[in-house]
Design an enzyme around this catalytic site. Structure first.
Site, PDB file in Angstrom:
ATOM      1  CG  PHE A  39     -13.344 -55.683   1.485  1.00 45.47           C
ATOM      2  CD1 PHE A  39     -12.331 -54.751   1.314  1.00 45.47           C
ATOM      3  CD2 PHE A  39     -14.186 -55.558   2.586  1.00 45.47           C
ATOM      4  CE1 PHE A  39     -12.149 -53.710   2.225  1.00 45.47           C
ATOM      5  CE2 PHE A  39     -14.011 -54.534   3.510  1.00 45.47           C
ATOM      6  CZ  PHE A  39     -12.994 -53.601   3.336  1.00 45.47           C
ATOM      7  CB  VAL A  77     -14.961 -60.594   2.745  1.00 46.92           C
ATOM      8  CG1 VAL A  77     -13.851 -61.083   1.831  1.00 46.92           C
ATOM      9  CG2 VAL A  77     -14.433 -59.598   3.776  1.00 46.92           C
ATOM     10  CB  CYS A  78     -16.877 -61.553  -2.628  1.00 47.78           C
ATOM     11  SG  CYS A  78     -17.438 -62.849  -3.759  1.00 47.78           S
ATOM     12  CB  ILE A  79     -18.283 -66.293   0.567  1.00 54.54           C
ATOM     13  CG1 ILE A  79     -17.792 -67.587   1.227  1.00 54.54           C
ATOM     14  CG2 ILE A  79     -19.376 -66.589  -0.461  1.00 54.54           C
ATOM     15  CD1 ILE A  79     -18.832 -68.220   2.143  1.00 54.54           C
ATOM     16  CB  ALA A  82     -12.924 -64.587   0.738  1.00 57.18           C
TER      17      ALA A  82
END
Lengths: 130, 120
Positions: A39, A77-79, A82
């Site tokens: 994501f 999830v791309c940190i 995010a």
């Protein structure tokens, strides 16, 4: 065949998350495997445990989680994407001294390298949204 | 085994975060020692114009970020010819003189050579 999916659009405002979910179910039903769902961009909103849709609409976050448990799929999830959009796990909330965290159980915050890794480990990487 | 990966950047540099997040993905991928290429098409070619004053809208300028690509060993940088023509921009107006222009037929061939396409 090994697939990975990249989801770039948020739930509800865009059809992309629904299409990605249906594609995931379809490829698994055909006997393929799904290595990772990544994501990125506004797609990170798929991982918030605070999404509270009305009862007659899809609960995207729980549905991803359930799919992941059923088929042992990595939900990443791309940190960077995010954090700036207010999606934090407990560790990041502590690190940045934020009063709450909202990443749904079953999702992991990690770097963009996991998107590249998904491409390297999969025969097909299919992108939804953007 | 090295894979051939093409990033396609099709959106204008400002107004949405897609172009910036595409560039972040390209720079990340550059660390993985793969056969990378980057193609600008549609409004993505506006990223390649010099004299961007992104400060004025609280953004970072692509004109200062993109020249770093060759330092990250991203050297196969392509621009879609018809996208340039449709916007009245010529190749010599772009930031790089090292970009290669490809017409639609050549873009088709480029896409067909890849193991993966990451479209932004």
């Amino acid at each position: 065949m090994i697939f990975s999916l990249a989801v770039y659009s948020p739930p509800y405002s865009s059809q992309a998350s629904e299409s990605a979910y249906r594609f995931a179910e379809a490829l698994l039903a055909e006997g393929h495997s799904l290595y990772r769902i990544f994501f990125y961009q506004d797609g990170v909103h798929n991982s918030s445990q605070l999404l509270t849709p009305p009862q007659d609409e899809t609960d995207f976050t729980s549905r991803w989680r359930e799919l992941s448990e059923r088929h042992h799929i990595d939900l990443v999830v791309c940190i960077a994407a995010a954090l700036k959009r207010g999606i934090l796990d407990e560790e990041e909330a502590n690190r940045y001294e934020k009063p709450a965290h909202n990443l749904h159980e079953g999702f992991a915050l990690s770097g963009l390298g996991q998107l590249v890794d998904a491409a390297l480990m999969s025969d097909r990487l299919v992108t939804f949204g953007g | 085994m090295r894979k051939k990966i093409l990033f396609i950047s099709r959106h204008a540099p400002y107004g949405s975060s897609i172009a910036k997040e595409a560039l972040d993905a390209v720079l990340t991928a550059a660390a993985y020692d793969q056969d990378l290429s980057l193609l600008f098409m549609d409004d993505g070619i506006f990223q390649l114009l010099p004299n961007q004053q992104a400060n004025a809208i609280g953004q970072k300028s692509f004109a200062s970020m993109l020249p770093a690509l060759p330092l990250y060993d991203v050297e196969n940088i392509f621009v879609h010819l018809e996208s340039l023509q449709a916007r009245g921009i010529s190749k010599n107006e772009l930031l790089f003189d090292s970009v290669q222009t490809l017409d639609s037929t050549a873009v088709s061939a480029l896409l067909a050579q890849q193991d993966h396409l990451l479209s932004f």
